[in-house]
Design an enzyme around this catalytic site. Structure first.
Site, PDB file in Angstrom:
ATOM      1  N   LYS A 190     -22.191 -12.238-105.613  1.00 38.12           N
ATOM      2  CA  LYS A 190     -23.542 -11.859-106.051  1.00 38.12           C
ATOM      3  C   LYS A 190     -24.581 -12.550-105.170  1.00 38.12           C
ATOM      4  O   LYS A 190     -24.802 -13.753-105.253  1.00 38.12           O
ATOM      5  CB  LYS A 190     -23.809 -12.243-107.511  1.00 38.12           C
ATOM      6  CG  LYS A 190     -25.071 -11.509-107.985  1.00 38.12           C
ATOM      7  CD  LYS A 190     -25.734 -12.136-109.179  1.00 38.12           C
ATOM      8  CE  LYS A 190     -26.664 -13.263-108.850  1.00 38.12           C
ATOM      9  NZ  LYS A 190     -27.850 -12.893-108.057  1.00 38.12           N
ATOM     10  N   GLU A 266     -22.423 -26.290-105.303  1.00 38.36           N
ATOM     11  CA  GLU A 266     -23.198 -26.863-104.188  1.00 38.36           C
ATOM     12  C   GLU A 266     -24.660 -26.718-104.578  1.00 38.36           C
ATOM     13  O   GLU A 266     -25.161 -25.599-104.683  1.00 38.36           O
ATOM     14  CB  GLU A 266     -22.945 -26.081-102.891  1.00 38.36           C
ATOM     15  CG  GLU A 266     -21.507 -26.022-102.444  1.00 38.36           C
ATOM     16  CD  GLU A 266     -20.965 -27.344-101.990  1.00 38.36           C
ATOM     17  OE1 GLU A 266     -21.759 -28.303-101.830  1.00 38.36           O
ATOM     18  OE2 GLU A 266     -19.749 -27.444-101.827  1.00 38.36           O
ATOM     19  N   CYS A 301     -31.274 -27.215 -98.646  1.00 38.66           N
ATOM     20  CA  CYS A 301     -30.747 -28.168 -99.638  1.00 38.66           C
ATOM     21  C   CYS A 301     -30.614 -29.576 -99.074  1.00 38.66           C
ATOM     22  O   CYS A 301     -30.773 -30.551 -99.783  1.00 38.66           O
ATOM     23  CB  CYS A 301     -29.404 -27.682-100.164  1.00 38.66           C
ATOM     24  SG  CYS A 301     -28.220 -27.386 -98.851  1.00 38.66           S
ATOM     25  N   GLU A 397     -36.858 -31.937-106.199  1.00 39.80           N
ATOM     26  CA  GLU A 397     -36.576 -31.123-105.019  1.00 39.80           C
ATOM     27  C   GLU A 397     -37.688 -30.073-104.912  1.00 39.80           C
ATOM     28  O   GLU A 397     -37.763 -29.153-105.728  1.00 39.80           O
ATOM     29  CB  GLU A 397     -35.224 -30.427-105.148  1.00 39.80           C
ATOM     30  CG  GLU A 397     -34.885 -29.634-103.906  1.00 39.80           C
ATOM     31  CD  GLU A 397     -33.614 -28.805-104.036  1.00 39.80           C
ATOM     32  OE1 GLU A 397     -33.425 -28.173-105.084  1.00 39.80           O
ATOM     33  OE2 GLU A 397     -32.826 -28.795-103.086  1.00 39.80           O
TER      34      GLU A 397
HETATM   35  P1  NAD Z   1     -31.027 -20.601-108.047  1.00 42.14           P
HETATM   36  O1  NAD Z   1     -30.186 -21.590-108.732  1.00 42.14           O
HETATM   37  O2  NAD Z   1     -32.265 -20.160-108.669  1.00 42.14           O
HETATM   38  O3  NAD Z   1     -30.191 -19.263-107.773  1.00 42.14           O
HETATM   39  C1  NAD Z   1     -28.932 -19.314-107.153  1.00 42.14           C
HETATM   40  C2  NAD Z   1     -28.116 -18.132-107.612  1.00 42.14           C
HETATM   41  O4  NAD Z   1     -27.875 -18.259-109.018  1.00 42.14           O
HETATM   42  C3  NAD Z   1     -28.803 -16.789-107.401  1.00 42.14           C
HETATM   43  O5  NAD Z   1     -27.854 -15.831-106.996  1.00 42.14           O
HETATM   44  C4  NAD Z   1     -29.337 -16.465-108.790  1.00 42.14           C
HETATM   45  O6  NAD Z   1     -29.458 -15.082-109.037  1.00 42.14           O
HETATM   46  C5  NAD Z   1     -28.251 -17.066-109.662  1.00 42.14           C
HETATM   47  N1  NAD Z   1     -28.736 -17.371-111.011  1.00 42.14           N
HETATM   48  C6  NAD Z   1     -30.006 -17.708-111.379  1.00 42.14           C
HETATM   49  N2  NAD Z   1     -30.067 -17.869-112.723  1.00 42.14           N
HETATM   50  C7  NAD Z   1     -28.823 -17.629-113.204  1.00 42.14           C
HETATM   51  C8  NAD Z   1     -28.260 -17.628-114.506  1.00 42.14           C
HETATM   52  N3  NAD Z   1     -28.996 -17.879-115.585  1.00 42.14           N
HETATM   53  N4  NAD Z   1     -26.942 -17.359-114.633  1.00 42.14           N
HETATM   54  C9  NAD Z   1     -26.185 -17.070-113.542  1.00 42.14           C
HETATM   55  N5  NAD Z   1     -26.663 -17.033-112.289  1.00 42.14           N
HETATM   56  C10 NAD Z   1     -27.969 -17.321-112.117  1.00 42.14           C
HETATM   57  O7  NAD Z   1     -31.232 -21.199-106.583  1.00 42.14           O
HETATM   58  P2  NAD Z   1     -32.089 -20.569-105.392  1.00 42.14           P
HETATM   59  O8  NAD Z   1     -33.511 -20.755-105.773  1.00 42.14           O
HETATM   60  O9  NAD Z   1     -31.594 -19.216-105.023  1.00 42.14           O
HETATM   61  O10 NAD Z   1     -31.689 -21.516-104.167  1.00 42.14           O
HETATM   62  C11 NAD Z   1     -32.292 -22.714-103.977  1.00 42.14           C
HETATM   63  C12 NAD Z   1     -31.392 -23.839-104.471  1.00 42.14           C
HETATM   64  O11 NAD Z   1     -30.117 -23.759-103.828  1.00 42.14           O
HETATM   65  C13 NAD Z   1     -31.943 -25.191-104.120  1.00 42.14           C
HETATM   66  O12 NAD Z   1     -31.812 -26.059-105.212  1.00 42.14           O
HETATM   67  C14 NAD Z   1     -31.043 -25.642-102.971  1.00 42.14           C
HETATM   68  O13 NAD Z   1     -30.979 -27.023-102.826  1.00 42.14           O
HETATM   69  C15 NAD Z   1     -29.747 -25.039-103.336  1.00 42.14           C
HETATM   70  N6  NAD Z   1     -28.855 -24.894-102.167  1.00 42.14           N
HETATM   71  C16 NAD Z   1     -27.786 -25.738-102.058  1.00 42.14           C
HETATM   72  C17 NAD Z   1     -26.937 -25.655-100.952  1.00 42.14           C
HETATM   73  C18 NAD Z   1     -25.745 -26.571-100.825  1.00 42.14           C
HETATM   74  O14 NAD Z   1     -24.838 -26.248-100.069  1.00 42.14           O
HETATM   75  N7  NAD Z   1     -25.712 -27.680-101.544  1.00 42.14           N
HETATM   76  C19 NAD Z   1     -27.183 -24.712 -99.946  1.00 42.14           C
HETATM   77  C20 NAD Z   1     -28.282 -23.864-100.089  1.00 42.14           C
HETATM   78  C21 NAD Z   1     -29.108 -23.966-101.221  1.00 42.14           C
END
Ligand code: NAD
Length: 496
Positions: A190, A266, A301, A397
């Site tokens: 997804k 992650e 991240c 963050e």
């Molecule tokens: P997010 O958590 O909002 O969304 C991530 C994914 O989760 C998306 O596909 C979203 O649709 C899904 N999601 C959102 N709400 C959900 C729910 N209630 N149930 C199931 N799935 C759900 O994160 P984002 O805003 O897309 O990305 C930014 C975040 O990702 C930052 O915190 C960043 O640090 C982190 N990140 C971490 C890494 C790593 O490798 N550690 C790499 C890239 C990004």
């Protein structure tokens, strides 16, 4: 041809978008025909609409993935076969890099040069590296007496779910898909709702490479519907999630409320960049500090947003950093001269600006940066001086281009401040003293420490977080395969 001679606008104008879900080897609409709009964050224009998958679509994708897994055309194929197909997929991604990079750039507001790097160089390398691992991963034999032979073998977990963020959409898809396929799993992916386009294009290449229908399924949709349905699905055996800590927590709950699937997380970070008092403030150090903070507009991240500098060096550091910041070029992400793209959405931009306001109200001093008027959601690289580690801009963050400089008197103080965070993804240390470098690297509570240069490592080195930045799972390296494998003991009684 040099990338600066490529006309990326022309490529954009000729692209036919894949906007449907990819389930069981076919592009298809969502079961109820629902669609979501996606916007170009750098212009505010509508790019198109794409399938808005819900529970029915996730159920269909998981059923296809399970059928494919049980059929065994991929899961029980020879490792040499999986290797050959993944090598081909790597080649196809490379051949299509311009189109994929443009899709990534218009969907996420990322600079075309970064997109080319991620899509054209890193992603093919990932497919090739895991292709090569497919036929080079061995099991073990446990020591026994003559009365037994004990084999310890690894088997694919089954159906994997992959939940992706919007900041590195294609690369994160590849980070999950490549090791899952090398391991023999089927997968339901997804993409983030803001950035489905490059991942949807991958469906076409997956078919062309010869991966059987159902092995890879892509269900674009919202987190609270499609993402939740994958998290709670009783026939998904493992989920690999990249995103915020807040949503990562939900996946732990989904697992507990369903089939106790394994969950690899992650998540976010608030990583330190430490300069000890023996490190000269060279151009190289400043370049690393600037990239650590502002690469991908700070939407990274592992961004090093708390820059913890030995007090005697702060003035020199700040002078040089401000000069470097002035060189960043914001603007059209499809122009190869642009070095910083836009924030992902209007809401995200507002959130980042809110933090900049907070920083000022809490007493930090903004030296440069802030809002840039639209169209598009741009924020100029922002630098705060006089930051204290208990301020919100040092604790949360922000996920935008907001760097805070914290002055410290000793190495111990630098370490204490660096460690004083809920996160533990990454840290950078600059010092000329090898003993100090090793001591800091050992003591910093995070998944990656880079010394005398900002780096996340490379494909060979595991990437993931301590504390609330991650679970025990790791992306990259041989460790990533572990997320998609389970261990079986085969005990054979022998008459020796
Ligand atoms: P997010 O958590 O909002 O969304 C991530 C994914 O989760 C998306 O596909 C979203 O649709 C899904 N999601 C959102 N709400 C959900 C729910 N209630 N149930 C199931 N799935 C759900 O994160 P984002 O805003 O897309 O990305 C930014 C975040 O990702 C930052 O915190 C960043 O640090 C982190 N990140 C971490 C890494 C790593 O490798 N550690 C790499 C890239 C990004």
């Amino acid at each position: 041809m040099s990338e600066t001679n490529v006309n990326f606008h022309q490529i954009r104008d000729k692209i036919t978008l894949n906007t449907q879900a990819f389930i069981d080897g076919q592009y298809c609409d969502a079961a109820d025909g629902a669609k979501l709009e996606n916007l170009n964050p750098a212009t505010g224009e509508i790019i198109g609409t794409f399938a808005h998958c819900g529970i029915k679509d996730v159920n269909r994708a998981v059923a296809a993935a399970r059928r494919a897994f049980n059929q065994g055309l991929w899961s029980r194929s020879s490792p040499e076969h999986r290797k050959e197909v993944l090598l081909k997929l790597g080649d196809l991604v490379e051949e299509n890099q311009h189109e994929l990079a443009v899709l990534e750039s218009i969907d996420a507001g990322k600079t075309i040069c970064d997109c080319l790097d991620e899509v054209g160089s890193e992603a093919p390398a990932f497919f090739r590296w895991y292709a090569e691992l497919a036929d080079k991963s061995f099991g073990k034999i446990a020591p026994t007496g003559d009365d037994a032979l004990a084999l310890i073998v690894k088997e694919p977990v089954g159906v994997a779910g992959a939940i992706l963020p919007w900041n590195f959409p294609f690369l994160m898809a590849v980070w999950k898909i490549a090791p899952a396929l090398a391991a023999g799993c089927s997968i339901v992916v997804k993409p983030a709702e803001q950035t489905p386009l490059s991942t949807l294009k991958l469906g076409e290449l997956i078919t062309e490479a010869g991966i059987p229908p159902g092995v890879v399924n892509i269900v674009p949709g919202l987190g609270k519907t499609a993402g939740r349905a994958i998290g709670l699905h009783k026939d998904v055996d493992t989920v690999s999630f990249t995103g915020s800590t807040e949503v990562g927590r939900m996946f732990m709950r989904y697992s507990g409320d369903s089939n106790l699937k394994s969950v690899g997380l992650e998540m976010g970070g608030k990583s330190p960049f430490i300069v000890l008092d023996d490190a000269p403030i060279t151009d190289d150090l400043i370049e690393h500090a600037a990239m650590a903070a502002f690469w991908n507009g700070g939407q990274n991240c592992s961004a090093n947003m708390r820059q913890i500098i030995a007090a005697p060096l702060v003035d020199d550091f700040m002078d040089k950093m401000l000069k470097r910041v002035a060189e960043f070029k914001l603007g059209d992400p499809l122009d190869p001269e642009t070095t910083i793209g836009s924030m992902i959405t209007a809401e995200h931009k507002e959130k980042v600006l809110g933090y900049i306001n907070h920083g000022e109200t809490e007493g930090a001093k903004r030296l440069v940066g802030g809002d840039v008027e639209g169209p598009g959601h741009f924020i100029a690289p922002t630098v705060f001086d006089n930051v204290k580690n208990d301020m919100r801009i040092a604790r949360d963050e922000i996920f935008g281009p907001v760097l805070g400089v914290i002055s410290v008197k000793t190495q111990e103080e630098a370490l204490a401040i660096a460690a004083d965070t809920d996160y533990g993804l990454h840290a950078t240390v600059f010092t000329r003293d090898i003993d100090r470098a090793i001591s800091m690297a050992r003591k910093l509570p995070c998944g990656t420490v880079s010394v005398n240069g900002f780096s996340e490592g490379d494909i060979k080195t595991p990437f993931g977080g301590y504390k609330q930045s991650g679970s025990m799972a790791r992306d990259n390296g041989t460790e990533a395969m572990e997320q998609y494998l389970q261990t079986k003991t085969i005990w054979i009684a022998t008459k020796g």
